[in-house]
Design a protein around this motif. Structure first.
Motif, PDB file in Angstrom:
ATOM      1  N   LYS B 231       0.841  -1.203   0.000  1.00  0.00           N
ATOM      2  CA  LYS B 231       0.000   0.000   0.000  1.00  0.00           C
ATOM      3  C   LYS B 231       0.886   1.268   0.000  1.00  0.00           C
ATOM      4  N   ARG B 232       1.931   1.231   0.793  1.00  0.00           N
ATOM      5  CA  ARG B 232       2.837   2.386   0.877  1.00  0.00           C
ATOM      6  C   ARG B 232       3.501   2.668  -0.462  1.00  0.00           C
ATOM      7  N   HIS B 233       3.724   1.615  -1.215  1.00  0.00           N
ATOM      8  CA  HIS B 233       4.399   1.806  -2.511  1.00  0.00           C
ATOM      9  C   HIS B 233       3.421   2.276  -3.590  1.00  0.00           C
ATOM     10  N   LEU B 234       2.152   2.298  -3.266  1.00  0.00           N
ATOM     11  CA  LEU B 234       1.165   2.832  -4.207  1.00  0.00           C
ATOM     12  C   LEU B 234       1.015   4.324  -3.949  1.00  0.00           C
ATOM     13  N   GLY B 235       1.704   5.101  -4.743  1.00  0.00           N
ATOM     14  CA  GLY B 235       1.602   6.549  -4.620  1.00  0.00           C
ATOM     15  C   GLY B 235       0.454   7.069  -5.455  1.00  0.00           C
ATOM     16  N   ILE B 236       0.624   8.266  -5.958  1.00  0.00           N
ATOM     17  CA  ILE B 236      -0.359   8.843  -6.886  1.00  0.00           C
ATOM     18  C   ILE B 236       0.386   9.241  -8.148  1.00  0.00           C
ATOM     19  N   GLY B 237      -0.138   8.792  -9.261  1.00  0.00           N
ATOM     20  CA  GLY B 237       0.464   9.209 -10.520  1.00  0.00           C
ATOM     21  C   GLY B 237       0.012  10.604 -10.893  1.00  0.00           C
ATOM     22  N   ASN B 238       0.688  11.149 -11.843  1.00  0.00           N
ATOM     23  CA  ASN B 238       0.286  12.456 -12.355  1.00  0.00           C
ATOM     24  C   ASN B 238       0.740  12.554 -13.796  1.00  0.00           C
ATOM     25  N   ALA B 239      -0.130  13.094 -14.611  1.00  0.00           N
ATOM     26  CA  ALA B 239       0.251  13.371 -15.995  1.00  0.00           C
ATOM     27  C   ALA B 239       0.342  14.875 -16.135  1.00  0.00           C
ATOM     28  N   THR B 240       1.492  15.346 -16.542  1.00  0.00           N
ATOM     29  CA  THR B 240       1.738  16.783 -16.579  1.00  0.00           C
ATOM     30  C   THR B 240       2.210  17.205 -17.951  1.00  0.00           C
ATOM     31  N   GLY B 241       1.554  18.206 -18.482  1.00  0.00           N
ATOM     32  CA  GLY B 241       1.929  18.705 -19.801  1.00  0.00           C
ATOM     33  C   GLY B 241       2.378  20.151 -19.745  1.00  0.00           C
ATOM     34  N   LEU B 242       2.212  20.817 -20.855  1.00  0.00           N
ATOM     35  CA  LEU B 242       2.777  22.156 -20.999  1.00  0.00           C
ATOM     36  C   LEU B 242       2.159  23.193 -20.074  1.00  0.00           C
ATOM     37  N   GLY B 243       0.997  22.913 -19.531  1.00  0.00           N
ATOM     38  CA  GLY B 243       0.354  23.879 -18.651  1.00  0.00           C
ATOM     39  C   GLY B 243       1.223  24.278 -17.483  1.00  0.00           C
TER      40      GLY B 243
END
Lengths: 161, 550
Positions: B231-243
């Motif tokens: 569970k600890r190794h399950l972080g939160i992903g994020n998709a980040t673009g030019l904004g």
């Protein structure tokens, strides 16, 4: 409806650019317009300033601030007939200043020991101006095309990893 | 009483080295990263997260509310999960529907407020929010891993650690909006509050709580409990673009404060005269962990994977230098740093992050200076000769190139009419350059330089005649007071890589596992290895470059 200061500032900045203001002047206008509206000052002065672009107070008032800062906070400001908006510009400096309106075209600004006015809250009651600024801001947007859509960040990938 | 003595430090790294795009695109999270600052605060206050509302059906749809107290204020995350057709799932800004939507609420929402948020949050940019709403966000499932985790729990077993390691999160946020967007509260409303005064603290708190919700959702749907290590190794992903990229250009004081804090921290640890045995052991353990993290870090992009592979190999050399002999020498950390600095930006920047990690007592106070308070404005120049001198000192890097040639001006930054998505165009192949966003600082400063009169002239007189140069004049005046404010590269050059801007900013957030999908956007992981809600007060390891140990 109410607006946050940050969103009105961003919108006013884009509106000024859309109406022909150079980049830095648009940023100064955005700050001043948001503060102005948050203090409940007349939306009509913001509208008049935008209408005067690409000339007028939006170009002149940032230079007046430069002059004021160089003068150590004491100066006479040519308001261009928009005294409340000019006052708002001066207040964006966050400096302890006394501002006195001597005519619709002139403010006398002098240093003081009194703290600047507290930060105002949200913005209400300016739907027409928001609509006007939204329309002007749209002039800064590049129309969508297939090419630009495909070149956008995130294009062309499977998202269900 | 707080010790006000400034620790000794080595000279700061030159801005001409630090503020290059390629260097910024090699940065790693450190203990000064914002999510780490938040975790320390949560731990210090022994924050407890409670879940007063859980109204989620067996299929995983519905809403939940989490609350906590921080710095004397109550905050709540309202999480809303809805069905999302597969065809509508995209990470792009132009998406119009998401698996989940969130609001960080100021206080504890009553039933009416919860209903309002449930109705508005899934609409995101299309809705309006109130001053009680502090942060607005949304996230999509990593479908493959989410289904695997839920399926495993339903089958009465734990998920496969290899699958967990491969993705590292159950959901990816695709936007985390703060500071007044779409009517939410201005940052000024919370900027003075203990715990939220640092940059992006409210956003980091939101993301940490979203992670908690994703764990609860998977356990709820799976009917089982995840092993804490998994569970600890399950972080939160994020998709980040030019904004995210223009932010660093349009907030130069903030960028300066972030970079200056990190550089000062490095200068302080390099000045440490000698190490204690415990510190040596800690450094050794962290270097070993970093090696494990690099081994776990696999990306599909071949060029980036080659960089990671090279770093893995070079890192072994750095780790091998952490010996009792080296540590017994004077200024051992400076020696280690200087040795790594010969190995290129990736190796040097990972070493910077390593060196800061064991020295919280020496550097953590610097996090307090990373916000953007109302600092006095920079000193103004009175005449053009002084302005020219300042420009030629601070912006020498921007001069001497012809910005009309395609190699120096091919790119233009713009905002698309499609949901106001920031994009990057080719000036010579696409329409729209006339509506270019003002991120071309180098070109504008060079234009100012060319326009300055030979004769000494008051700057105000010059600006009266040339108001279009005010932007560049203000950047030049800022440079003396804020040396790290400017990215020292041409952001409209044909070879400009926006991904470098993204990595710089994301590393300050605390992101790891950078997974570039193009030059324009990346996926990352936040809070992987970070304490879970139930252990935030007690777990000392806050998850710097974590390795799964299931």
């Amino acid at each position: 409806m109410s607006w946050s200061r940050a969103e009105v500032q961003a919108l006013a900045t884009r509106a000024a650019r859309g109406a022909g203001a150079p980049a830095a002047q648009a940023v100064h206008f955005g700050r001043a317009a948001a503060l102005h509206l948050a203090r409940g000052r007349p939306a009509s002065e913001v509208s008049q300033a935008l209408a005067a672009l690409p000339e007028g107070p939006v170009l002149r008032l940032p230079l007046a601030l430069q002059r004021l800062r160089r003068a150590g906070g004491g100066d006479e400001i040519d308001t261009g007939g928009l005294p409340d908006l000019a006052r708002s510009y001066v207040e964006t400096l966050g400096m302890p200043l006394t501002i006195r309106e001597v005519s619709p075209d002139a403010l006398i600004v002098s240093p003081t020991k009194t703290a600047p006015l507290p930060d105002p809250g949200r913005i209400t009651g300016c739907e027409a101006l928001i609509a006007e600024m939204t329309e002007l801001a749209a002039h800064t947007l590049v129309p969508e095309s297939d090419v630009s859509r495909q070149a956008g960040a995130g294009a062309g990938v499977t998202d269900t990893d | 009483m707080k010790d006000l003595v400034t620790p000794p430090q080595m000279p700061l790294r030159p801005t001409g080295t630090v503020m290059r795009l390629a260097r910024m695109g090699a940065m790693f999270p450190t203990r000064l990263s914002f999510l780490r600052t938040l975790l320390r605060r949560l731990a210090r206050e022994r924050v407890e997260v409670v879940r007063p509302v859980w109204s989620i059906c067996a299929q995983g749809y519905g809403h939940a509310v989490y609350t906590l107290s921080l710095g004397g204020h109550r905050y709540s995350l309202v999480a809303v999960a809805t069905a999302l057709p597969e065809a509508a799932r995209t990470d792009r800004v132009i998406a119009e529907a998401w698996d989940t939507a969130y609001v960080l609420y100021d206080g504890v929402p009553d039933a009416g407020e919860i209903a309002r948020i449930c109705a508005t949050a899934p609409r995101q940019e299309a809705a309006r929010f109130t001053e009680r709403d502090l942060v607005l966000s949304r996230a999509n499932k990593s479908v493959r891993l989410f289904d695997h985790v839920v399926g495993s729990l339903r089958a009465g077993r734990q998920p496969d650690p290899a699958e967990v390691q491969k993705t590292g999160y159950l959901m990816r946020t695709t936007a985390v909006y703060g500071n007044g967007k779409f009517g939410i509260a201005d940052r000024a409303a919370i900027a003075a509050r203990p715990g939220l005064s640092g940059p992006f603290m409210a956003e980091m708190l939101t993301v940490w709580l979203i992670r908690h919700f994703t764990h609860d959702l998977a356990e709820h749907m799976g009917g089982g409990t995840l092993d804490p290590a998994i569970k600890r190794h399950l972080g939160i992903g994020n998709a980040t673009g030019l904004g995210m990229a223009p932010f660093l250009v349009t907030h130069p004081v903030l960028l300066n404060n972030w970079m200056a804090a990190r550089e000062t921290a490095l200068a302080r640890v390099r000045a440490v005269p000698a190490l204690e045995a415990e510190q040596v052991a800690q450094l050794t353990a962290l270097a070993t962990r970093a090696a494990g993290h690099l081994a776990e870090w696999q990306v599909p992009d071949t060029a980036h994977q080659a960089r990671i592979d090279q770093l893995r190999s070079a890192w072994a050399g750095v780790a091998s230098r952490i010996t009792p002999e080296m540590c017994a020498a004077p200024r051992p950390l400076d020696r280690l740093f200087r040795a790594a600095a010969t190995g290129g930006p990736d190796l040097e920047e990972l070493t910077v992050a390593l060196l800061l990690e064991p020295f919280g007592a020496l550097v953590d106070d610097l996090a307090e200076g990373m916000a953007d308070p109302f600092d006095p404005p920079p000193e103004q120049t009175t005449h053009t000769d002084k302005l020219r001198a300042r420009l030629e000192t601070a912006f020498a890097w921007a001069l001497g190139r012809d910005y009309d040639t395609p190699e120096h001006c091919r790119r233009f930054w713009y905002v698309s009419a499609a949901k106001q998505e920031p994009r990057l165009g080719d000036r010579f192949a696409e329409p729209g350059a006339a509506l270019e966003s003002p991120l071309d600082v180098a070109r504008r400063v060079a234009a100012l330089h060319a326009a300055l009169p030979d004769k000494r002239t008051p700057v105000l007189e010059f600006l009266d005649a040339h108001p279009e140069h005010l932007f560049a004049v203000e950047r030049v005046e800022m440079a003396a007071a804020y040396p790290y404010a400017e990215i020292r590269d041409n952001l409209i050059a044909a070879d400009c890589l926006p991904i470098d801007l993204l990595r710089c900013k994301l590393s300050f957030f605390g992101a790891a596992k950078f997974d570039p999908k193009s030059d324009l956007w990346t996926r990352i992981t936040l809070f992987q290895g970070a304490p879970l809600a139930e252990e935030v007060a007690t777990r000392r390891d806050h998850g710097w470059l974590p390795v799964l140990q299931a």
